[in-house]
Design a protein around this motif. Structure first.
Motif, PDB file in Angstrom:
ATOM      1  N   TRP A  13      -2.371   6.184  13.852  1.00 43.08           N
ATOM      2  CA  TRP A  13      -1.972   6.800  15.120  1.00 43.08           C
ATOM      3  C   TRP A  13      -2.997   7.852  15.509  1.00 43.08           C
ATOM      4  N   LEU A  14      -3.326   7.878  16.807  1.00 42.20           N
ATOM      5  CA  LEU A  14      -4.273   8.843  17.338  1.00 42.20           C
ATOM      6  C   LEU A  14      -3.618   9.617  18.473  1.00 42.20           C
ATOM      7  N   LYS A  15      -4.073  10.834  18.659  1.00 40.26           N
ATOM      8  CA  LYS A  15      -3.640  11.631  19.807  1.00 40.26           C
ATOM      9  C   LYS A  15      -4.874  12.002  20.616  1.00 40.26           C
TER      10      LYS A  15
ATOM     11  N   PRO B  42      -2.531  15.935  14.709  1.00 41.21           N
ATOM     12  CA  PRO B  42      -2.580  17.286  14.134  1.00 41.21           C
ATOM     13  C   PRO B  42      -2.041  17.284  12.705  1.00 41.21           C
ATOM     14  N   ASN B  43      -2.642  18.114  11.874  1.00 41.26           N
ATOM     15  CA  ASN B  43      -2.184  18.249  10.490  1.00 41.26           C
ATOM     16  C   ASN B  43      -0.952  19.157  10.481  1.00 41.26           C
ATOM     17  N   ASP B  44       0.164  18.559  10.825  1.00 40.93           N
ATOM     18  CA  ASP B  44       1.387  19.323  11.060  1.00 40.93           C
ATOM     19  C   ASP B  44       2.558  18.507  10.528  1.00 40.93           C
ATOM     20  N   GLY B  45       3.432  19.140   9.793  1.00 35.46           N
ATOM     21  CA  GLY B  45       4.580  18.441   9.219  1.00 35.46           C
ATOM     22  C   GLY B  45       5.543  17.913  10.261  1.00 35.46           C
TER      23      GLY B  45
ATOM     24  N   VAL C  60       7.697  12.690  16.388  1.00 34.68           N
ATOM     25  CA  VAL C  60       7.246  14.067  16.599  1.00 34.68           C
ATOM     26  C   VAL C  60       8.496  14.914  16.770  1.00 34.68           C
ATOM     27  N   ALA C  61       8.717  15.834  15.859  1.00 29.38           N
ATOM     28  CA  ALA C  61       9.888  16.702  15.910  1.00 29.38           C
ATOM     29  C   ALA C  61       9.500  18.068  16.468  1.00 29.38           C
TER      30      ALA C  61
END
Length: 1199
Positions: free
Chosen positions: A581-583, A589-592, A603-604
């Motif tokens: 997956w790309l944004k 993003p390196n995000d939980g 995406v939460a």
């Protein structure tokens, strides 16, 4: 040659069916493919592969290395010329040639100078097929000369004037890099006003007072030798107009004053170049640098234009605050007039630079190697251009072609050599030289006449995998001379390919423009010439394209919400896709908050910056596809404050797709209670084997409402589902309907299989049985099999049920067995089990260790060695060796007693060990036994050894008796542990004064047979400290200490008696006695009047302080008792009356070594025993003396 797909193709027309699908080529030059195996077999003229540059500047401090590498078959030999004549390497001891190479190394580091070897070098590589030559290599040593000595006068000028500081660096090879710095090695700041020119000079368009300094220094850095030279510092002083007028006023008349305005306003003039026009010549491919530097007030600005043209956009750069114009990769088209303009508010000036671009020769078509077969034709073409036009000349094997041996097949036509009907003798290396006044080009090209049958260079059975509907390229790299023709076949017995769907490339490659499933198969390419034929098979597989069947969709989500993108992929079953997956075309993003789970991106807690384009990319080894969707984040709409809770339980559980070993479970989620469901937990119940007990089955994402569950045979399943959010887990759902799977043979066998004997003649086989869930069907049993590992016996088997142990009896002692336990049920057997190794029962070892040796290391440590026992005699698993040792008696023949045996065990196969903690000067006995899992073997013969003497322990006691005015008598008991034969005692003593300072130390040796000693001629009324220890031959033992005081002199004693007989003292004592008598009478009367008065019991129970013994150091009366009226006053001594310090007897106590509670060590390691005298003196009052208090002193202290 390098194999590549050529742009030229031949398409077979559909209407020409009789024509074979041939890869035909016109008669042309063959390139020799770069195939190592092929090159090993082919004869080939030399080819220069590596050489030093034409202009070769060397470091004179290092050895000179001139490179010349070449290849050929047979390997070429090398020779050199220097300055046009043969360079005889063998005659110069400093010159060596690298073996198998033409590279020269000139050893100038040991001796010689680089200048000696300056010159023009050329390398020749020669074999039987011809000779190749290198460029002319001009070898010159680098030079970094010093600046010439010059006297630089200080420069003084007015504020606003222009200034040029000359650098004029020394001419070096290569030219140096110029820069200006100060004495602190800091670069001088440059600007539009102050800058360095291309010639190294420093230009000031106008000077300011801050330009005043004495350290303008020009530096020249010679990179080749890594050296820096510096010019003498230049001093510049800028004088303002006011300062100048003050100077004039002091020396001249008023008419010569300067005005400030005239120094601040000045139109531009050029400092460089001079005049209105100049000319610049540059070579093609170099960097064209044009420079204009102007002076004036205010500082002029420089502009550049090209007359009748524009400056090239991608090749034009401005340097030095736009004072320098640079054009890279200059060509003839860049010739013309360039104009620089210098402007300030007072005017503008112009300078035109006429640029002419010349060109050293450059290749239009360099000659290429020719491989021809006998009788073929070919040509070498050598075309070059330059300004002026270069002259083309040919050489053959390094010799001008005009004087080279004649070749009838060769004809020269200017820049082309035409070959006709070549023969093997026509092989040679030709050199083309293109030269003009600015340089030259030299190229080697060989003509190699070969007769070679076809060879196919593509690896046999190469597998090509291609996606359907895409081009397929099948390689058939070949070589042969004459040039072979190539045709392709499909299938084992197929005919030559004729259809128009194929495209044939000149290099032998077969192209299928649109590959289909029916293109799959085996393809054969065949290469033929008049000398033979070669063929090769390759394989083609056509794969299904990867497709995204469920693409992510556009989503709008409120800030703080959760969004999910779905991306389902269908692919060829033999390819494994990777989903990425790309944004916004970059990584997520390196995000939980971003989680990727199989086909979904979730995406939460969405933020505003999470909006954008999200792309799903599916990659396989052959293709990739992608699909994108846009996420829009909007502000949340006002809503009532939500209530958060764990989810409601799922409902509507349904079982579908019921197979023997799988089932699909679906459900409907309950309300998430404002906290998104993150996962579902699925549990199962086995109503047949463990009714009422629920087990974990699996977990799935909170986005799923179905799950494919793997099942085991012969289980009566029920399922339930629980939902989980951030607040916790929901209640379980209602149980699903039951589903009974069919019985099957067991999937697994028992684990933890072991074989250990409990007796010498049995083998106990144990295992962990399967549980009911693992049985997979009714009638679970176990097939237990065993046989000796090293025997030829067949397996012995027995089938048992409801047990996890089987005992095999009548086995030999400790024999390895192979064991396996297999599960079976009414349906069949489990897979073949793994074989494990066990042993039958152990028995006690039969043999004792032999050759036991003892090496006494010191008085408390011994090392024991023994030989190992034979493995067969151990009759079990070797656990180790065990040493039994005990003390027989003391060598001093005192305290003869037997101690209990001590045991030390050494694990494994060790054959030596250390015995610590032995007693010195003692007799010990030991033996060694081998130990296995059953127990100990027989003991080895006893070995006796003796420990050497050690240092003794401290004397058991030390007391001081019979003190007199000038003598003290010491009595002691010998050490409890002499650890050897006592040789003597050492007594050290020293006086202690009233401030506890120690006096000189006296050392005294006393014979070992003494237990009493009198010291005479001591000082009266003096305290002494004694240090006492025993010695053996091994050294001195621990010491014991004591203190004692000699008696006072008679005069002092008489003065004390006189004081005690004074009247006031007698009166005081009578008053005290009278008070005591009155107290006794009152107590007697009260006892008679009021009944019994238990004075004694009260005294015992309450411990009345008036009748308790008073502290000796307080100088009070002794204790009161019913039996006596008075007791003598206790003597206020600092030690017990017998002056004895008694040590506790303990055989093994650490007290003997200073580690217990009854003793301690000084910092120097000496032992401090207990003594009753005070360690520190109390503060003195009146005229107290330092000796022990007498009864008189005690009474005085009471008063």
């Amino acid at each position: 040659m390098q194999l590549e797909i050529m742009p030229r193709k031949k398409r077979l027309p559909a209407g020409r069916a009789p024509l074979l699908l041939l890869l035909c080529q016109l008669v042309r030059a063959l390139d020799v493919p770069l195939d190592s195996k092929l090159l090993e077999d082919l004869v080939q003229p030399p080819t220069i592969t590596q050489q030093s540059p034409k202009d070769y500047i060397i470091d004179p401090r290092e050895n000179i290395v001139i490179q010349c590498e070449a290849k050929g078959k047979p390997p070429p030999s090398f020779s050199w010329t220097r300055n046009g004549t043969h360079f005889d390497i063998e005659k110069d001891p400093l010159v060596t040639m690298k073996p198998g190479s033409g590279t020269l190394t000139i050893n100038i580091m040991s001796e010689g100078k680089a200048e000696t070897y300056e010159g023009v070098y050329q390398c020749t590589a020669r074999n039987e097929r011809g000779a190749a030559i290198s460029n002319n290599i001009v070898v010159r040593p680098s030079r970094s000369p010093l600046w010439t000595k010059e006297k630089l006068e200080p420069i003084t000028l007015r504020n606003g004037q222009s200034l040029i500081l000359p650098c004029r660096p020394p001419l070096g090879l290569p030219p140096p890099i110029i820069f200006w710095m100060d004495n602190s090695f800091q670069r001088l700041p440059q600007s539009e006003r102050v800058s360095q020119g291309l010639n190294g000079d420093l230009y000031f368009s106008n000077v300011l007072p801050e330009d005043t300094r004495e350290d303008y220094i020009c530096y020249a850095r010679f990179n080749h030798t890594q050296t820096i030279q510096q010019k003498q510092p230049i001093s510049v002083k800028v004088i303002s107009v006011d300062e100048l007028n003050d100077t004039i006023a002091a020396n001249l008349n008023d008419s010569e004053f300067y005005s400030a305005k005239s120094n601040r306003e000045r139109p531009p003039t050029f400092l460089t170049p001079e005049g209105n026009a100049s000319h610049k010549e540059e070579l093609r491919g170099n960097v064209l640098s044009l420079e204009c530097i102007a002076e004036g007030l205010p500082t002029p600005i420089i502009y550049w234009i090209k007359e009748d043209g524009t400056l090239p956009i991608n090749r034009t750069f401005y340097k030095n605050f736009k004072k320098t114009l640079q054009i890279i990769q200059v060509s003839e088209a860049d010739s013309g007039n360039y104009q620089c303009i210098a402007k300030n508010p007072l005017g503008a000036i112009y300078h035109t630079i006429s640029v002419t671009v010349k060109a050293a020769p450059y290749w239009i078509m360099a000659p290429q190697n020719l491989v021809l077969s006998p009788g073929e034709d070919g040509r070498l073409i050598c075309r070059a251009n330059g300004n002026p036009k270069p002259r083309i000349s040919w050489l053959s094997n390094g010799v001008p072609i005009e004087i080279a041996p004649d070749d009838p097949s060769r004809n020269i036509d200017g820049d082309t050599i035409i070959f006709s009907n070549v023969q093997e003798r026509s092989s040679a290396v030709y050199q083309c030289n293109a030269s003009n006044e600015y340089g030259y080009l030299l190229a080697n090209a060989f003509v190699n006449v070969l007769a070679e049958p076809p060879r196919i260079l593509t690896s046999a059975n190469t597998l090509y995998q291609v996606i359907t509907d895409r081009p397929a390229l099948l390689d058939c790299a070949f070589f042969g001379s004459p040039l072979p023709t190539v045709e392709w076949f499909k299938g084992a017995k197929g005919s030559a390919l004729r259809e128009d769907i194929y495209v044939l490339h000149e290099n032998g490659t077969l192209e299928i423009p649109v590959a289909q499933k029916d293109s799959t198969g085996t393809y054969t390419c065949v290469a033929r010439n008049k000398l033979g034929m070669a063929k090769n098979e390759v394989h083609l597989e056509i794969k299904d394209a990867t497709r995204i069947i469920k693409q992510p969709e556009y989503a709008v989500v409120q800030r703080g919400g959760t969004v999910s993108f779905e991306c389902k992929v269908k692919h060829d079953h033999t390819l494994i896709p990777t989903i990425t997956w790309l944004k916004d075309s970059g990584e997520l993003p390196n995000d939980g908050r971003f989680t990727v789970d199989k086909d979904h991106l979730v995406v939460a807690d969405v933020w505003d910056n999470d909006g954008g384009t999200y792309t799903c990319v599916a990659n396989t080894t052959l293709d990739n596809v992608s699909a994108s969707a846009v996420l829009s984040v909007v502000a949340p709409t006002p809503t009532p404050a939500p209530t958060y809770d764990v989810p409601n339980p799922p409902f509507d559980l349904e079982l579908t797709d019921q197979l023997d070993k799988s089932v699909q479970l679906s459900w409907t989620p309950g309300n998430d209670n404002n906290s998104p469901i993150t996962k579902f937990i699925i549990e199962y119940e086995d109503a047949m084997h463990e009714a009422g007990l629920w087990h974990h089955q699996t977990e799935v994402s909170g986005m799923q409402t179905t799950a494919q569950l793997k099942l085991s045979p012969y289980v009566n399943y029920s399922f339930r589902v629980m939902a989980v959010n951030s607040l916790g887990r929901s209640l379980p759902s209602e149980a699903s309907e039951q589903y009974l799977t069919k019985a099957a043979e067991p999937d697994t066998n028992p684990t933890a299989v072991e074989g250990l004997g409990s007796e010498p003649d049995n083998l106990v086989i144990t295992w962990k049985p399967l549980n009911g869930f693992e049985s997979n069907g009714p009638g679970l049993q176990y097939k237990v099999s065993w046989r000796q590992k090293d025997g030829d016996d067949e397996w012995t088997s027995v089938v048992v049920a409801n047990v996890s142990k089987y005992i095999v009896s009548g086995t030999p002692t400790f024999v390895p067995y192979l064991i396996k336990v297999q599960a079976l049920n009414d349906v069949g057997f489990a897979p073949e089990p793994a074989v494990v190794m066990g042993h039958s029962g152990e028995d006690l070892p039969m043999v004792a260790p032999g050759n036991v040796r003892v090496n006494v290391v010191n008085s408390t440590l011994a090392e024991v060695h023994w030989d190992p026992v034979p493995l067969k005699s151990i009759r079990g698993h070797l656990q180790g060796y065990r040493i039994y040792y005990w003390k027989a008696q003391s060598s001093s023949k005192r305290n003869r007693r037997h101690l209990e045996k001590k045991i030390l065990t050494f694990q494994g196969s060790k054959t030596h060990g250390m015995l610590p903690g032995l007693e010195p000067f003692s007799h010990y006995t030991l033996n060694v036994r081998v130990v296995n899992g059953k127990g100990e073997g027989p003991a080895s013969p006893d070995r006796v050894f003796t420990t050497p003497e050690g240092v003794p322990s401290a004397p058991s006691s030390l007391k001081i008796v019979n003190p007199t005015l000038d003598s003290l008598t010491l009595e002691w008991d010998p050490p409890s542990r002499p650890n050897g034969i006592l040789t003597e005692y050492t007594l050290k003593y020293q006086p202690i004064n009233s401030t506890h300072e120690l006096g000189p130390l006296v050392d005294l040796k006393i014979p070992a047979n003494k237990t009493r000693w009198t010291l005479k001629n001591l000082n009266f009324s003096t305290r002494y400290k004694f240090y006492f220890y025993a010695q053996t031959a091994a050294g001195s033992g621990s010491q014991i200490t004591e203190e004692a005081v000699t008696n006072v002199d008679e005069a002092m004693a008489s003065r004390q008696v006189d004081i005690a007989t004074q009247g006031w003292f007698i009166g005081l004592m009578c008053a005290v006695a009278l008070l005591i008598l009155i107290l006794l009478i009152v107590c007697f009367i009260r006892r008679n009047k009021g009944g019994k008065y238990p004075v004694k019991e009260k005294e015992d129970a309450h411990a009345d302080p008036e009748i308790q013994p008073m502290k000796e150091d307080d100088g009070t009366f002794g204790e009161y008792s019913d039996a006596e009226d008075h007791k003598p006053l206790k003597k206020g001594s600092r030690t017990p009356s017998d002056r004895t310090v008694k040590k506790e007897d303990s055989d093994d106590s650490l007290v003997d070594y200073g580690e217990g509670v009854n003793g301690q060590f000084n910092e120097d390691g000496s032992f401090i025993g207990q003594y009753s005298g005070k360690k520190e003196k109390e503060p003195a009052e009146g005229n107290e003396s330092s000796e022990a208090p007498s009864p008189v002193n005690a009474m005085n202290s009471f008063v």
